[in-house]
Write a protein that holds these residues in place. Structure first.
Motif, PDB file in Angstrom:
ATOM      1  N   ARG A  74      -5.127  11.025  -7.319  1.00  0.00           N
ATOM      2  CA  ARG A  74      -4.818   9.612  -7.070  1.00  0.00           C
ATOM      3  C   ARG A  74      -5.905   8.947  -6.230  1.00  0.00           C
ATOM      4  NH1 ARG A  74       0.813   7.641  -4.160  1.00  0.00           N
ATOM      5  NH2 ARG A  74       0.862   5.516  -4.996  1.00  0.00           N
ATOM      6  N   LEU A  75      -6.375   9.669  -5.222  1.00  0.00           N
ATOM      7  CA  LEU A  75      -7.455   9.178  -4.378  1.00  0.00           C
ATOM      8  C   LEU A  75      -8.709   8.929  -5.210  1.00  0.00           C
ATOM      9  CD1 LEU A  75      -8.710   8.835  -1.395  1.00  0.00           C
ATOM     10  CD2 LEU A  75      -9.465  11.203  -1.711  1.00  0.00           C
ATOM     11  N   GLY A  76      -9.096   9.907  -6.037  1.00  0.00           N
ATOM     12  CA  GLY A  76     -10.301   9.777  -6.849  1.00  0.00           C
ATOM     13  C   GLY A  76     -10.221   8.629  -7.831  1.00  0.00           C
ATOM     14  N   GLU A  77      -9.081   8.458  -8.463  1.00  0.00           N
ATOM     15  CA  GLU A  77      -8.932   7.376  -9.431  1.00  0.00           C
ATOM     16  C   GLU A  77      -9.059   6.009  -8.750  1.00  0.00           C
ATOM     17  OE1 GLU A  77      -5.179   8.230 -11.203  1.00  0.00           O
ATOM     18  OE2 GLU A  77      -6.019   9.652 -12.662  1.00  0.00           O
ATOM     19  N   GLN A  78      -8.524   5.888  -7.521  1.00  0.00           N
ATOM     20  CA  GLN A  78      -8.654   4.621  -6.806  1.00  0.00           C
ATOM     21  C   GLN A  78     -10.090   4.366  -6.368  1.00  0.00           C
ATOM     22  OE1 GLN A  78      -6.596   2.342  -6.739  1.00  0.00           O
ATOM     23  NE2 GLN A  78      -7.112   0.946  -5.068  1.00  0.00           N
ATOM     24  N   TRP A  98      -7.253   5.273   3.776  1.00  0.00           N
ATOM     25  CA  TRP A  98      -6.248   5.123   2.720  1.00  0.00           C
ATOM     26  C   TRP A  98      -5.783   3.676   2.625  1.00  0.00           C
ATOM     27  CZ3 TRP A  98      -4.514   8.728  -0.788  1.00  0.00           C
ATOM     28  CH2 TRP A  98      -3.355   8.439  -1.490  1.00  0.00           C
ATOM     29  N   ALA A  99      -5.499   3.047   3.776  1.00  0.00           N
ATOM     30  CA  ALA A  99      -5.010   1.664   3.767  1.00  0.00           C
ATOM     31  C   ALA A  99      -6.062   0.702   3.235  1.00  0.00           C
ATOM     32  CB  ALA A  99      -4.597   1.265   5.189  1.00  0.00           C
ATOM     33  N   GLN A 100      -7.328   0.902   3.645  1.00  0.00           N
ATOM     34  CA  GLN A 100      -8.393   0.019   3.147  1.00  0.00           C
ATOM     35  C   GLN A 100      -8.630   0.225   1.656  1.00  0.00           C
ATOM     36  OE1 GLN A 100     -10.174  -2.355   4.452  1.00  0.00           O
ATOM     37  NE2 GLN A 100      -9.782  -2.207   6.637  1.00  0.00           N
ATOM     38  N   LEU A 101      -8.558   1.470   1.209  1.00  0.00           N
ATOM     39  CA  LEU A 101      -8.855   1.786  -0.188  1.00  0.00           C
ATOM     40  C   LEU A 101      -7.808   1.210  -1.136  1.00  0.00           C
ATOM     41  CD1 LEU A 101     -10.702   3.333  -2.159  1.00  0.00           C
ATOM     42  CD2 LEU A 101      -9.272   5.358  -1.753  1.00  0.00           C
ATOM     43  N   PHE A 102      -6.535   1.252  -0.728  1.00  0.00           N
ATOM     44  CA  PHE A 102      -5.463   0.821  -1.612  1.00  0.00           C
ATOM     45  C   PHE A 102      -5.005  -0.611  -1.345  1.00  0.00           C
ATOM     46  CE2 PHE A 102      -5.219   5.367  -2.232  1.00  0.00           C
ATOM     47  CZ  PHE A 102      -4.857   5.502  -3.565  1.00  0.00           C
ATOM     48  N   VAL A 114       0.836  -1.192   0.000  1.00  0.00           N
ATOM     49  CA  VAL A 114       0.000   0.000   0.000  1.00  0.00           C
ATOM     50  C   VAL A 114       0.876   1.249   0.000  1.00  0.00           C
ATOM     51  CG1 VAL A 114      -1.753   1.266   1.299  1.00  0.00           C
ATOM     52  CG2 VAL A 114      -1.798  -1.228   1.261  1.00  0.00           C
ATOM     53  N   PRO A 115       0.560   2.229  -0.871  1.00  0.00           N
ATOM     54  CA  PRO A 115       1.360   3.459  -0.862  1.00  0.00           C
ATOM     55  C   PRO A 115       1.197   4.204   0.458  1.00  0.00           C
ATOM     56  CG  PRO A 115      -0.592   3.713  -2.237  1.00  0.00           C
ATOM     57  CD  PRO A 115      -0.518   2.273  -1.878  1.00  0.00           C
ATOM     58  N   ALA A 116       2.235   4.918   0.840  1.00  0.00           N
ATOM     59  CA  ALA A 116       2.209   5.645   2.116  1.00  0.00           C
ATOM     60  C   ALA A 116       1.140   6.730   2.092  1.00  0.00           C
ATOM     61  CB  ALA A 116       3.574   6.263   2.383  1.00  0.00           C
ATOM     62  N   PHE A 117       0.454   6.888   3.210  1.00  0.00           N
ATOM     63  CA  PHE A 117      -0.564   7.936   3.327  1.00  0.00           C
ATOM     64  C   PHE A 117       0.120   9.303   3.291  1.00  0.00           C
ATOM     65  CE2 PHE A 117      -3.303  10.567   6.260  1.00  0.00           C
ATOM     66  CZ  PHE A 117      -4.324  10.754   5.334  1.00  0.00           C
ATOM     67  N   PHE A 136     -17.420   5.119   0.477  1.00  0.00           N
ATOM     68  CA  PHE A 136     -16.477   4.024   0.730  1.00  0.00           C
ATOM     69  C   PHE A 136     -16.363   3.739   2.223  1.00  0.00           C
ATOM     70  CE2 PHE A 136     -12.175   2.586   1.771  1.00  0.00           C
ATOM     71  CZ  PHE A 136     -12.124   1.408   1.032  1.00  0.00           C
ATOM     72  N   GLN A 137     -16.272   4.794   3.039  1.00  0.00           N
ATOM     73  CA  GLN A 137     -16.157   4.613   4.482  1.00  0.00           C
ATOM     74  C   GLN A 137     -17.389   3.922   5.056  1.00  0.00           C
ATOM     75  OE1 GLN A 137     -15.529   8.769   5.313  1.00  0.00           O
ATOM     76  NE2 GLN A 137     -13.326   8.537   5.611  1.00  0.00           N
TER      77      GLN A 137
END
Length: 435
Positions: A377-381, A430-434, A357-360, A410-411
């Motif tokens: 990047r957040l939106g694309e994921q 962030w960790a759950q999303l990626f 997972v990429p760093a927050f 998502f949350q």
């Protein structure tokens, strides 16, 4: 994390008569279990209607709790979506309206007259609109107990507040393929009859694969309507679908009583009715599921407008014919399955390969005023994970309300509520999303 511990075998349940003059906690609890078990009703499925066995289950669970040791441990939950913990929804006993003990032995004859699917959904939505708080001991202004089984009793129009164990006395067992709005999904846990069981009202499928549905439920902190993986976030394998026996034979599969266009006044800003829900479900069936991160509902929203517009554009309509508001032609095409489905969104390319997972990047990279590549990047994921329904364009580097609503969807899909679902990404989101 993968669960590796084995479920504790359940004990064999035998009927135990408590000593009437004993004051120990075990016998007292057994007497309460016997007192509050509903009476036996003739006919139907023997297993579902054997209330004496249900009382024995309650007694056995109470006995193991007092006995201690391994026998008192709750069975491990069945495999499911471990991203959301099992609900903690203890429920009260069978009771009359407002907790009237004189009607504690309510029977299936307490069911009101035939009810339609639309009425069930509208009743369920009424508690969601009122934000009825969860409680196993309090009763709402309409008389029903404010727990999961009281919620279903209210939606079904029963004359009493039942439990997850007794609701089936009012119902017929069905299969997943038979599920229609207004039916229920019940999970009963013999190891924890009160605190380990749960029930939801099925509000309709939210994707064509029938792997997600709209669940109406009473769960802490209060009544909610949310897009849910089938059959539930946890203990998925043990949920069983049921249908109210007193359901009106005139109920259609989508909750509407007619395929005729209900009128333009039933749609648009401010509309809140069963026809909006029907429209949403029809649009999901035609490929519009990505516009509904929370599932179709009775209150008109931007998701309805965007999905309607996408369907109209798919027919080649333009200008005022594709304004996102359904008219007679749009309704006719949807109800009678005419024309072309909504084309699937062009998927984004997979993210570049990297170690884990990429760093927050930090909370200050998101929120009002933020304009940077991390927002993009957040939106694309979010789009890749199926939570991009609020983007009318983009996503892009400038933070917008669309970003916040997609993050919040998502949350909430993780089962988070309150401050944990504020639409602003933190390290956990962030960790759950990626991942």
């Amino acid at each position: 994390m993968t669960r590796t511990d084995r479920p504790t075998p359940l004990p064999e349940f035998a009927e135990v008569e408590p000593d009437e003059d004993c004051i120990c906690p075990g016998c007292s609890a057994r007497r309460r279990a016997r007192l509050h078990a509903a009476p036996v009703h003739e006919g139907g499925h023997a297993a579902a209607r054997s209330v004496r066995r249900r009382a024995a289950v309650l007694v056995a669970a109470v006995s193991t709790a007092f006995a201690g040791g391994a026998a008192g441990a709750a069975a491990a939950p069945a495999p499911g979506d471990s991203s959301t913990p099992a609900p903690t929804n203890p429920q009260g006993w069978v009771s009359g309206l407002y907790g009237d003990e004189a009607r504690a032995s309510a029977a299936p004859s307490d069911a009101a007259g035939p009810v339609t699917r639309a009425q069930i959904i509208e009743r369920a939505q009424s508690w969601v609109n009122q934000k009825v708080p969860y409680s196993m001991s309090r009763y709402w202004s309409d008389g029903y107990r404010q727990d999961c089984s009281g919620f279903v009793s209210m939606a079904w129009g029963l004359g009493s507040s039942q439990t997850t164990w007794t609701l089936v006395d009012f119902a017929e067992r069905i299969t997943k393929d038979d599920l229609q709005p207004g039916d229920i999904l019940v999970h009963n846990n013999p190891a924890s009859p009160q605190a380990g069981s749960h029930v939801t009202v099925f509000g309709g499928w939210t994707n064509t694969a029938r792997t997600r549905y709209l669940a109406y439920e009473q769960t802490a902190p209060g009544a909610t309507r949310r897009d849910t993986p089938y059959a539930y976030w946890s203990n998925s394998a043990s949920y069983v679908p049921y249908r109210l026996a007193a359901l009106s034979p005139g109920s259609s599969s989508d909750g509407a009583s007619s395929t005729a266009f209900p009128g333009a006044g039933r749609f648009g800003p401010g509309a809140d009715n069963a026809d909006v829900t029907t429209l949403g479900r029809l649009l999901v069936q035609r490929g519009g599921g990505r516009f509904y991160p929370d599932g179709p509902g009775p209150r008109w929203g931007e998701s309805d407008r965007l999905a309607t517009e996408a369907f109209q554009l798919a027919q080649g309509w333009r200008g005022s014919e594709a304004d996102g508001l359904p008219g007679k032609d749009t309704w006719d095409y949807l109800v009678n399955h005419k024309g072309r489905d909504i084309a699937p969104a062009t998927p984004l390319p997979p993210p570049p390969a990297g170690p884990g997972v990429p760093a927050f990047p930090g909370r200050d990279r998101f929120g009002p005023g933020a304009d940077n590549d991390d927002v993009r990047r957040l939106g694309e994921q979010l789009v890749r994970r199926g939570f991009g329904g609020f983007y009318t364009e983009g996503p892009g580097p400038r933070w917008s309300e669309s970003d916040r609503r997609c993050v919040q969807a998502f949350q909430e899909a993780q089962g988070w509520r309150g401050d944990e679902a504020d639409g602003l990404p933190g390290p956990d989101t962030w960790a759950q999303l990626f991942s």
